[in-house]
Design an enzyme around this catalytic site. Structure first.
Site, PDB file in Angstrom:
ATOM      1  N   HIS A  54      54.932   8.065  95.262  1.00  0.00           N
ATOM      2  CA  HIS A  54      53.878   8.946  95.448  1.00  0.00           C
ATOM      3  C   HIS A  54      54.221  10.542  95.340  1.00  0.00           C
ATOM      4  O   HIS A  54      55.394  10.814  95.141  1.00  0.00           O
ATOM      5  CB  HIS A  54      53.010   8.681  96.528  1.00  0.00           C
ATOM      6  CG  HIS A  54      53.990   8.646  98.005  1.00  0.00           C
ATOM      7  ND1 HIS A  54      54.475   9.915  98.330  1.00  0.00           N
ATOM      8  CD2 HIS A  54      54.223   7.723  98.792  1.00  0.00           C
ATOM      9  CE1 HIS A  54      55.393   9.516  99.491  1.00  0.00           C
ATOM     10  NE2 HIS A  54      55.144   8.184  99.569  1.00  0.00           N
TER      11      HIS A  54
HETATM   12  P1  TYD Z   1      54.178   6.270 103.401  1.00  0.00           P
HETATM   13  O1  TYD Z   1      54.619   7.962 103.534  1.00  0.00           O
HETATM   14  O2  TYD Z   1      53.282   5.777 102.885  1.00  0.00           O
HETATM   15  O3  TYD Z   1      55.653   5.794 103.485  1.00  0.00           O
HETATM   16  P2  TYD Z   1      56.263   5.276 101.974  1.00  0.00           P
HETATM   17  O4  TYD Z   1      55.694   6.201 100.820  1.00  0.00           O
HETATM   18  O5  TYD Z   1      57.801   5.456 102.136  1.00  0.00           O
HETATM   19  O6  TYD Z   1      55.923   3.806 101.512  1.00  0.00           O
HETATM   20  O7  TYD Z   1      54.033   6.038 104.996  1.00  0.00           O
HETATM   21  C1  TYD Z   1      53.837   4.788 105.569  1.00  0.00           C
HETATM   22  C2  TYD Z   1      52.957   4.594 106.616  1.00  0.00           C
HETATM   23  O8  TYD Z   1      53.373   5.361 107.988  1.00  0.00           O
HETATM   24  C3  TYD Z   1      51.759   5.720 106.367  1.00  0.00           C
HETATM   25  O9  TYD Z   1      50.656   4.566 105.773  1.00  0.00           O
HETATM   26  C4  TYD Z   1      51.244   6.198 107.770  1.00  0.00           C
HETATM   27  C5  TYD Z   1      52.402   6.062 108.394  1.00  0.00           C
HETATM   28  N1  TYD Z   1      52.890   7.565 108.455  1.00  0.00           N
HETATM   29  C6  TYD Z   1      52.860   8.549 109.661  1.00  0.00           C
HETATM   30  O10 TYD Z   1      51.677   8.175 110.503  1.00  0.00           O
HETATM   31  N2  TYD Z   1      53.026   9.552 109.876  1.00  0.00           N
HETATM   32  C7  TYD Z   1      54.069  10.054 108.605  1.00  0.00           C
HETATM   33  O11 TYD Z   1      54.626  11.138 109.091  1.00  0.00           O
HETATM   34  C8  TYD Z   1      54.582   9.325 108.065  1.00  0.00           C
HETATM   35  C9  TYD Z   1      55.504   9.871 106.879  1.00  0.00           C
HETATM   36  C10 TYD Z   1      53.928   8.067 107.616  1.00  0.00           C
END
Ligand code: TYD
Length: 136
Positions: A54
């Site tokens: 993303h």
């Molecule tokens: P995400 O950034 O979508 O992870 P990736 O891109 O590596 O798959 O984060 C996964 C989930 O974790 C997101 O849906 C909500 C939670 N999250 C938080 O609550 N706080 C944060 O700082 C991050 C990075 C994620």
């Protein structure tokens, strides 16, 4: 929306080499060009898994391989680059409006991410087609 791969860069962090063990550190707005609003880390990644995939509208970040190694694939909508991180004294600065994913994690790797923003789902661009449209 103007960030390009030229804005993505490896930052050489301070490193104090010492027979007792090495020490590195980061000060906001000094070693990195933003204030740190949030820190999170990615760990226990099973082999072959991919994180990220993303871009962010506002968030700027620094990605550090505190342990082990992994690749960061960065994409500005025109060009793609792959940067391998495996030393804890290098940080990869990724500005906003760069599509990025983390892959090829080694066993026991630990990815530290320093972020310029608090977590906000509205800041994510999760659809690659929308990202490409925004970059045009
Ligand atoms: P995400 O950034 O979508 O992870 P990736 O891109 O590596 O798959 O984060 C996964 C989930 O974790 C997101 O849906 C909500 C939670 N999250 C938080 O609550 N706080 C944060 O700082 C991050 C990075 C994620």
């Amino acid at each position: 929306m103007t960030s390009t791969l030229a804005d993505v860069r490896i930052i050489d962090l301070p490193k104090f080499e010492d027979p007792r063990g090495n020490l590195s550190f980061i000060e906001e707005e000094k070693h990195i060009p933003f204030k740190i609003e949030r820190t999170y880390w990615i760990y226990d990644v099973p082999g072959g898994q991919v994180r990220g995939g993303h871009a962010f509208k506002e968030q700027q970040e620094l990605i550090v391989a505190l342990s082990g190694s992994f690749d960061v694939v960065v994409d500005d909508g025109k060009n793609i680059n792959i940067l391998s991180l495996k030393r804890s004294y290098y940080g990869l600065f990724v500005p906003n409006y760069i599509w990025r994913k983390l892959e090829n994690f080694s066993t026991n790797s630990l990815a530290l991410i320093l972020s310029s923003t608090a977590y906000n789902e509205q800041d994510y661009i999760r659809d690659y087609g929308s990202f490409i449209k925004m970059k045009k």
